[in-house]
Enzyme design. Structure first.
Site, PDB file in Angstrom:
ATOM      1  N   GLN A 181       2.617   0.280  -2.163  1.00  0.00           N
ATOM      2  CA  GLN A 181       3.103   1.563  -1.930  1.00  0.00           C
ATOM      3  C   GLN A 181       3.535   2.091  -0.394  1.00  0.00           C
ATOM      4  O   GLN A 181       3.972   2.829  -0.058  1.00  0.00           O
ATOM      5  CB  GLN A 181       2.239   2.468  -2.569  1.00  0.00           C
ATOM      6  CG  GLN A 181       1.652   2.463  -4.039  1.00  0.00           C
ATOM      7  CD  GLN A 181       0.653   3.332  -4.150  1.00  0.00           C
ATOM      8  OE1 GLN A 181       0.750   4.498  -4.410  1.00  0.00           O
ATOM      9  NE2 GLN A 181      -0.655   2.835  -4.223  1.00  0.00           N
ATOM     10  N   HIS A 194       8.027   2.167  -2.501  1.00  0.00           N
ATOM     11  CA  HIS A 194       8.246   3.240  -1.913  1.00  0.00           C
ATOM     12  C   HIS A 194       9.220   3.201  -0.700  1.00  0.00           C
ATOM     13  O   HIS A 194       9.365   4.276  -0.110  1.00  0.00           O
ATOM     14  CB  HIS A 194       6.865   4.013  -1.457  1.00  0.00           C
ATOM     15  CG  HIS A 194       6.185   4.689  -2.495  1.00  0.00           C
ATOM     16  ND1 HIS A 194       4.785   4.900  -2.552  1.00  0.00           N
ATOM     17  CD2 HIS A 194       6.278   4.611  -3.717  1.00  0.00           C
ATOM     18  CE1 HIS A 194       4.331   5.148  -3.883  1.00  0.00           C
ATOM     19  NE2 HIS A 194       5.219   5.225  -4.382  1.00  0.00           N
ATOM     20  N   GLY A 200      -7.151  -0.530  -2.145  1.00  0.00           N
ATOM     21  CA  GLY A 200      -6.794   0.490  -1.053  1.00  0.00           C
ATOM     22  C   GLY A 200      -5.942   1.518  -1.178  1.00  0.00           C
ATOM     23  O   GLY A 200      -4.765   2.217  -0.558  1.00  0.00           O
TER      24      GLY A 200
HETATM   25  C1  BV8 Z   1       8.395  10.474  -9.126  1.00  0.00           C
HETATM   26  C2  BV8 Z   1       6.725   7.793   0.993  1.00  0.00           C
HETATM   27  C3  BV8 Z   1      10.074  10.794 -10.975  1.00  0.00           C
HETATM   28  C4  BV8 Z   1       6.535   8.748   1.953  1.00  0.00           C
HETATM   29  C5  BV8 Z   1       5.165   8.079  -0.778  1.00  0.00           C
HETATM   30  C6  BV8 Z   1       3.063  17.424  -9.747  1.00  0.00           C
HETATM   31  C7  BV8 Z   1       3.957  18.090  -8.789  1.00  0.00           C
HETATM   32  C8  BV8 Z   1       4.981  17.410  -8.052  1.00  0.00           C
HETATM   33  C9  BV8 Z   1       4.946  16.019  -8.186  1.00  0.00           C
HETATM   34  C10 BV8 Z   1       4.175  15.419  -9.139  1.00  0.00           C
HETATM   35  C11 BV8 Z   1       3.342  16.140  -9.688  1.00  0.00           C
HETATM   36  N1  BV8 Z   1       2.648  15.130 -10.569  1.00  0.00           N
HETATM   37  C12 BV8 Z   1       3.173  13.852 -10.387  1.00  0.00           C
HETATM   38  C13 BV8 Z   1       4.336  14.237  -9.494  1.00  0.00           C
HETATM   39  C14 BV8 Z   1       4.980  13.063  -9.159  1.00  0.00           C
HETATM   40  C15 BV8 Z   1       4.838  12.513  -7.749  1.00  0.00           C
HETATM   41  C16 BV8 Z   1       3.172  12.478  -7.434  1.00  0.00           C
HETATM   42  O1  BV8 Z   1       2.559  11.509  -7.965  1.00  0.00           O
HETATM   43  N2  BV8 Z   1       2.616  13.370  -6.695  1.00  0.00           N
HETATM   44  C17 BV8 Z   1       1.120  13.322  -6.570  1.00  0.00           C
HETATM   45  C18 BV8 Z   1       0.810  13.769  -5.028  1.00  0.00           C
HETATM   46  C19 BV8 Z   1       0.425  14.249  -7.417  1.00  0.00           C
HETATM   47  N3  BV8 Z   1       5.348  11.302  -7.606  1.00  0.00           N
HETATM   48  C20 BV8 Z   1       6.423  11.224  -6.973  1.00  0.00           C
HETATM   49  O2  BV8 Z   1       7.149  12.325  -6.802  1.00  0.00           O
HETATM   50  C21 BV8 Z   1       7.276  10.122  -7.055  1.00  0.00           C
HETATM   51  N4  BV8 Z   1       8.560  10.069  -7.840  1.00  0.00           N
HETATM   52  O3  BV8 Z   1       7.366  10.494  -9.839  1.00  0.00           O
HETATM   53  O4  BV8 Z   1       9.825  10.437  -9.630  1.00  0.00           O
HETATM   54  C22 BV8 Z   1      10.349  12.118 -10.739  1.00  0.00           C
HETATM   55  C23 BV8 Z   1      11.576  12.288 -10.528  1.00  0.00           C
HETATM   56  C24 BV8 Z   1      11.989  13.705 -10.218  1.00  0.00           C
HETATM   57  C25 BV8 Z   1      11.069  14.717 -10.714  1.00  0.00           C
HETATM   58  C26 BV8 Z   1       9.713  14.426 -11.073  1.00  0.00           C
HETATM   59  C27 BV8 Z   1       9.555  13.241 -11.108  1.00  0.00           C
HETATM   60  C28 BV8 Z   1       7.557   9.273  -5.720  1.00  0.00           C
HETATM   61  C29 BV8 Z   1       6.193   8.953  -5.163  1.00  0.00           C
HETATM   62  C30 BV8 Z   1       6.476   8.386  -3.926  1.00  0.00           C
HETATM   63  C31 BV8 Z   1       6.019   9.309  -2.798  1.00  0.00           C
HETATM   64  N5  BV8 Z   1       6.196   8.565  -1.556  1.00  0.00           N
HETATM   65  N6  BV8 Z   1       5.395   7.649   0.096  1.00  0.00           N
HETATM   66  C32 BV8 Z   1       6.128   7.879   3.181  1.00  0.00           C
HETATM   67  O5  BV8 Z   1       5.224   7.035   2.911  1.00  0.00           O
HETATM   68  O6  BV8 Z   1       6.492   8.381   3.986  1.00  0.00           O
HETATM   69  S1  BV8 Z   1       3.878   8.359  -1.680  1.00  0.00           S
HETATM   70  C33 BV8 Z   1       2.538   7.961  -0.317  1.00  0.00           C
HETATM   71  O7  BV8 Z   1       1.415   7.852  -1.204  1.00  0.00           O
HETATM   72  C34 BV8 Z   1       2.475   6.596   0.305  1.00  0.00           C
HETATM   73  O8  BV8 Z   1       3.536   5.729  -0.219  1.00  0.00           O
HETATM   74  C35 BV8 Z   1       1.215   6.195  -0.234  1.00  0.00           C
HETATM   75  O9  BV8 Z   1       1.173   4.680  -0.404  1.00  0.00           O
HETATM   76  C36 BV8 Z   1       1.103   6.552  -1.309  1.00  0.00           C
HETATM   77  C37 BV8 Z   1      -0.220   6.727  -1.941  1.00  0.00           C
HETATM   78  O10 BV8 Z   1      -1.175   6.916  -1.237  1.00  0.00           O
HETATM   79  P1  BV8 Z   1      -2.392   5.763  -0.984  1.00  0.00           P
HETATM   80  O11 BV8 Z   1      -1.540   4.492  -0.611  1.00  0.00           O
HETATM   81  O12 BV8 Z   1      -3.216   5.549  -2.220  1.00  0.00           O
HETATM   82  O13 BV8 Z   1      -2.958   6.200   0.179  1.00  0.00           O
HETATM   83  P2  BV8 Z   1      -4.180   7.199   0.150  1.00  0.00           P
HETATM   84  O14 BV8 Z   1      -4.457   7.717   1.712  1.00  0.00           O
HETATM   85  O15 BV8 Z   1      -3.750   8.333  -0.916  1.00  0.00           O
HETATM   86  O16 BV8 Z   1      -5.570   6.559  -0.139  1.00  0.00           O
HETATM   87  C38 BV8 Z   1      -6.099   5.461   0.946  1.00  0.00           C
HETATM   88  C39 BV8 Z   1      -7.230   4.733  -0.083  1.00  0.00           C
HETATM   89  O17 BV8 Z   1      -7.649   3.696   0.534  1.00  0.00           O
HETATM   90  C40 BV8 Z   1      -8.236   5.395  -0.345  1.00  0.00           C
HETATM   91  O18 BV8 Z   1      -8.679   5.450  -1.754  1.00  0.00           O
HETATM   92  C41 BV8 Z   1      -9.414   5.275   0.467  1.00  0.00           C
HETATM   93  O19 BV8 Z   1     -10.577   5.166  -0.111  1.00  0.00           O
HETATM   94  C42 BV8 Z   1      -8.989   3.586   0.789  1.00  0.00           C
HETATM   95  N7  BV8 Z   1      -9.343   3.001   1.809  1.00  0.00           N
HETATM   96  C43 BV8 Z   1      -9.337   3.632   3.179  1.00  0.00           C
HETATM   97  N8  BV8 Z   1      -9.628   2.544   3.989  1.00  0.00           N
HETATM   98  C44 BV8 Z   1      -9.851   1.723   3.192  1.00  0.00           C
HETATM   99  C45 BV8 Z   1      -9.755   1.638   1.921  1.00  0.00           C
HETATM  100  N9  BV8 Z   1      -9.764   0.780   0.900  1.00  0.00           N
HETATM  101  C46 BV8 Z   1     -10.388  -0.464   1.336  1.00  0.00           C
HETATM  102  N10 BV8 Z   1     -10.427  -0.617   2.613  1.00  0.00           N
HETATM  103  C47 BV8 Z   1     -10.324   0.208   3.764  1.00  0.00           C
HETATM  104  N11 BV8 Z   1     -10.681  -0.379   4.956  1.00  0.00           N
END
Ligand code: BV8
Ligand code: ZN
Length: 241
Positions: free
Chosen positions: A103, A121, A189
């Site tokens: 991602q 992504h 992660g």
């Molecule tokens: C889609 C690009 C179909 C940007 C990204 C309700 C309302 C509105 C929308 C939605 C909704 N419900 C669902 C949706 C759809 C939405 C979605 O899922 N929203 C979420 C927020 C609810 N999804 C989309 O829109 C996707 N498209 O569904 O298309 C569609 C089409 C039209 C209309 C409807 C549906 C598109 C999703 C892609 C978005 N783009 N990135 C950019 O990066 O600039 S997402 C963004 O979040 C990043 O790519 C990132 O990778 C991704 C996920 O986050 P994580 O990678 O998990 O990172 P996070 O910080 O969250 O977590 C880090 C983790 O690591 C933690 O768990 C932490 O504990 C752990 N960690 C930290 N340090 C360590 C570690 N683990 C191990 N070792 C460590 N040292």
């Protein structure tokens, strides 16, 4: 079960596996110094990714969105890959059939030597013309912001999937196909909140895969994990290769 025992168990399962899929999130790049999305440090000033990484935000203020990506590019260009990235590149070489679905848009997996990478992504080093659709790689932001297409003069945007946008069909289909035939799936992660990546573990479970979660903390998908390795990806992953 103690972490050491769990790691031993996962190593044994990986040794038997003939196909492995690893799904990575921002936590894999965290130890390189790339801020995660939902960590306490937040990602940029006090904007949230959900506010800036959207077509509406770009429509409203392309310059602000480009400033965010330029800031992230500058930061990523300065960081080093960490042992988590290197361990996953090693796993690709060791495993018979290994696919890395990420991602992350930072390009660090490829920089660490991974080649079978599905960037679901997009990639922060690629830009796409909003009119003619031309995709090019550029390693520094074409100034002034927001950059324009040399061919047709329209706005260039980051070649990244924003919230509300579809993931590239071919890449998504390939990822789901691999997940449905893998013997082991590692989710590393990722907070498992962003769809459709957060549902990938279900595809793996349905095809009988052994699922492993590697994270600092539990996530909504921990309930699906056959093994849960709590700790830093940069410390745990090298112990699995
Ligand atoms: C889609 C690009 C179909 C940007 C990204 C309700 C309302 C509105 C929308 C939605 C909704 N419900 C669902 C949706 C759809 C939405 C979605 O899922 N929203 C979420 C927020 C609810 N999804 C989309 O829109 C996707 N498209 O569904 O298309 C569609 C089409 C039209 C209309 C409807 C549906 C598109 C999703 C892609 C978005 N783009 N990135 C950019 O990066 O600039 S997402 C963004 O979040 C990043 O790519 C990132 O990778 C991704 C996920 O986050 P994580 O990678 O998990 O990172 P996070 O910080 O969250 O977590 C880090 C983790 O690591 C933690 O768990 C932490 O504990 C752990 N960690 C930290 N340090 C360590 C570690 N683990 C191990 N070792 C460590 N040292
Ligand atoms: Zn153009």
């Amino acid at each position: 079960m103690a972490l050491d025992d769990e790691i031993k168990r996962v190593r044994e399962v990986l040794e038997q596996a003939d196909s492995v899929v690893a799904l990575t999130g921002a936590g894999v790049s965290a130890e390189s110094g790339v801020p995660t999305f939902r960590g306490e440090e937040g990602l940029w000033k006090n904007f949230r990714a959900e506010e800036l990484a959207t077509p509406e935000a770009f429509e409203r203020n392309p310059e602000l969105v480009w400033e965010w990506y330029a800031w992230r590019r500058e930061l990523i260009a300065k960081v080093e890959c960490n042992p988590a990235h290197h361990a996953l590149a090693a796993m690709e070489r060791q495993q018979r059939n290994f696919t890395l679905v990420t991602q992350n848009v930072d390009g660090l997996h490829r920089r660490a030597g991974s080649t079978r990478v599905l960037e679901i992504h997009g990639n922060i080093w690629m830009v796409r013309c909003t009119r003619c659709g031309k995709v090019t790689e550029n390693l520094e932001v074409p100034l002034p912001l927001p950059p324009l297409c040399k061919d047709c003069g329209a706005l260039l945007r980051p070649h990244i999937v924003w919230f509300g946008e579809m993931l590239p069909r071919d890449i998504l289909e390939e990822a789901i196909g691999r997940l449905q035939h893998c013997k082991v799936m590692l989710a590393i992660g990722t907070s498992s909140v962003v769809q459709p990546a957060a549902s990938f573990v279900l595809h793996a479970k349905q095809s009988g895969a052994f699922t492993v979660e590697i994270n600092l903390a539990t996530t909504p998908n921990s309930q699906f994990a056959d093994a849960m390795l709590i700790g830093k990806a940069a410390e745990i992953l090298p112990r699995l290769t």
